[in-house]
Write a protein that holds these residues in place. Structure first.
Motif, mmCIF file in Angstrom:
data_model
loop_
_atom_site.group_PDB
_atom_site.id
_atom_site.type_symbol
_atom_site.label_atom_id
_atom_site.label_comp_id
_atom_site.label_asym_id
_atom_site.label_seq_id
_atom_site.Cartn_x
_atom_site.Cartn_y
_atom_site.Cartn_z
ATOM 1 N N UNK A 75 -9.038 -72.326 -21.514
ATOM 2 C CA UNK A 75 -7.869 -73.208 -21.617
ATOM 3 C C UNK A 75 -7.104 -73.199 -20.295
ATOM 4 N N UNK A 76 -6.793 -72.021 -19.791
ATOM 5 C CA UNK A 76 -6.223 -71.867 -18.449
ATOM 6 C C UNK A 76 -7.386 -71.586 -17.500
ATOM 7 N N UNK A 77 -7.423 -72.269 -16.389
ATOM 8 C CA UNK A 77 -8.553 -72.193 -15.463
ATOM 9 C C UNK A 77 -8.976 -70.763 -15.126
ATOM 10 N N UNK A 78 -10.255 -70.578 -14.885
ATOM 11 C CA UNK A 78 -10.781 -69.266 -14.490
ATOM 12 C C UNK A 78 -10.183 -68.783 -13.181
ATOM 13 N N UNK A 79 -9.637 -69.694 -12.388
ATOM 14 C CA UNK A 79 -9.031 -69.294 -11.116
ATOM 15 C C UNK A 79 -7.755 -68.482 -11.327
ATOM 16 N N UNK A 94 -5.572 -63.460 -14.032
ATOM 17 C CA UNK A 94 -4.933 -62.671 -15.070
ATOM 18 C C UNK A 94 -5.391 -63.032 -16.474
ATOM 19 N N UNK A 95 -5.929 -64.259 -16.648
ATOM 20 C CA UNK A 95 -6.392 -64.713 -17.967
ATOM 21 C C UNK A 95 -7.891 -65.002 -17.999
ATOM 22 N N UNK A 96 -8.560 -64.726 -16.918
ATOM 23 C CA UNK A 96 -9.981 -65.077 -16.830
ATOM 24 C C UNK A 96 -10.809 -64.441 -17.947
ATOM 25 N N UNK A 97 -10.454 -63.216 -18.325
ATOM 26 C CA UNK A 97 -11.208 -62.508 -19.360
ATOM 27 C C UNK A 97 -10.342 -62.252 -20.606
ATOM 28 N N UNK A 98 -9.425 -63.156 -20.857
ATOM 29 C CA UNK A 98 -8.548 -63.056 -22.033
ATOM 30 C C UNK A 98 -9.195 -63.797 -23.194
ATOM 31 N N UNK A 99 -9.608 -63.067 -24.215
ATOM 32 C CA UNK A 99 -10.328 -63.664 -25.353
ATOM 33 C C UNK A 99 -9.490 -64.685 -26.099
ATOM 34 N N UNK A 100 -8.175 -64.608 -26.009
ATOM 35 C CA UNK A 100 -7.311 -65.523 -26.751
ATOM 36 C C UNK A 100 -7.365 -66.950 -26.213
ATOM 37 N N UNK A 101 -7.769 -67.124 -24.970
ATOM 38 C CA UNK A 101 -7.715 -68.461 -24.377
ATOM 39 C C UNK A 101 -9.081 -68.948 -23.910
ATOM 40 N N UNK A 102 -10.130 -68.336 -24.436
ATOM 41 C CA UNK A 102 -11.492 -68.760 -24.104
ATOM 42 C C UNK A 102 -12.289 -68.910 -25.395
ATOM 43 N N UNK A 103 -12.859 -70.102 -25.604
ATOM 44 C CA UNK A 103 -13.623 -70.371 -26.821
ATOM 45 C C UNK A 103 -14.872 -71.176 -26.473
ATOM 46 N N UNK A 104 -15.846 -71.120 -27.334
ATOM 47 C CA UNK A 104 -17.084 -71.856 -27.115
ATOM 48 C C UNK A 104 -16.835 -73.350 -27.279
ATOM 49 N N UNK A 109 -21.486 -61.729 -18.907
ATOM 50 C CA UNK A 109 -21.345 -60.909 -20.104
ATOM 51 C C UNK A 109 -20.203 -61.405 -20.987
ATOM 52 N N UNK A 110 -19.081 -61.752 -20.363
ATOM 53 C CA UNK A 110 -17.935 -62.248 -21.127
ATOM 54 C C UNK A 110 -18.265 -63.591 -21.767
ATOM 55 N N UNK A 111 -18.919 -64.466 -21.017
ATOM 56 C CA UNK A 111 -19.298 -65.777 -21.551
ATOM 57 C C UNK A 111 -20.250 -65.657 -22.733
ATOM 58 N N UNK A 112 -21.220 -64.758 -22.625
ATOM 59 C CA UNK A 112 -22.159 -64.543 -23.733
ATOM 60 C C UNK A 112 -21.427 -64.028 -24.967
#
Length: 203
Positions: free
Chosen positions: A121-125, A128-138, A78-81
């Protein structure tokens, strides 16, 4: 894990101790000889009780982990979509955050997988940042692979520069510092992520 023995005292007249597991209602000191022969020594009883507790504990942990695994997969999807649609135009076109090349959400690689992916940008592992919109982009699957293979490579550097332009170097360094923070994903947090990103209130 608490014992399921009913909280009644030993059957022996006048004894106020609690019964021993499997001792037919008697505490160990007052177990009749015929029962004690079947049960074995006190150490044997302790080993059996511990083994039983461990079996129950392991079962509960497996159930919990199984639930968490399913929730994590759903939350990631869901987050990836959300990320892919957030970063695409009305025609489904995106520009890769790393290489800057254009792709469409429907584009597929030679192996049949979709090219456009959410790039962390920071690994999904780092939970704490796995679902942070600021560091995930298409971005594209090709850059995503290179980021995993070469953590200090040109793709990561290009991504970092884009984030610095957007948020400033101090905030980006805070993101990087999260790699050293140990944290866990809870079932409750995963449910909150799913609730937030499920489309039209439906999973």
């Amino acid at each position: 894990m608490y014992s399921t023995i009913k909280r009644k005292p030993c059957k022996f007249d006048g004894c106020t101790r609690m019964p021993t597991l499997g001792a037919d209602g008697y505490c160990y000191q007052h177990i009749p000889d015929e029962i004690k022969e079947k049960l074995g020594t006190r150490r044997d009883l302790q080993k059996k009780a511990k083994a039983a507790r461990n079996r129950v504990s392991n079962l509960l942990n497996k159930d919990s982990e199984a639930e968490k695994t399913k929730l994590l997969a759903m939350a990631d999807k869901l987050f990836g979509d959300f990320i892919k649609f957030r970063d695409s135009d009305l025609s489904g076109n995106i520009t890769c955050i790393c290489c800057g090349l254009p792709y469409n959400l429907k584009d597929k690689a030679a192996d049949g997988t979709y090219i456009v992916q959410p790039l962390h940008f920071v690994s999904r592992s780092v939970y704490g940042l796995r679902f942070d919109e600021r560091q995930v982009y298409a971005g594209c699957c090709f850059c995503n692979l290179q980021m995993h293979l070469h953590p200090t490579g040109k793709e990561v550097q290009a991504y970092q520069n884009k984030l610095i332009d957007k948020f400033g170097i101090v905030e980006v360094m805070r993101m990087v510092a999260q790699k050293r923070v140990v944290n866990k994903l809870t079932v409750q947090h995963l449910k909150e992520v799913i609730e937030k990103y499920k489309p039209n209130g439906q999973v």
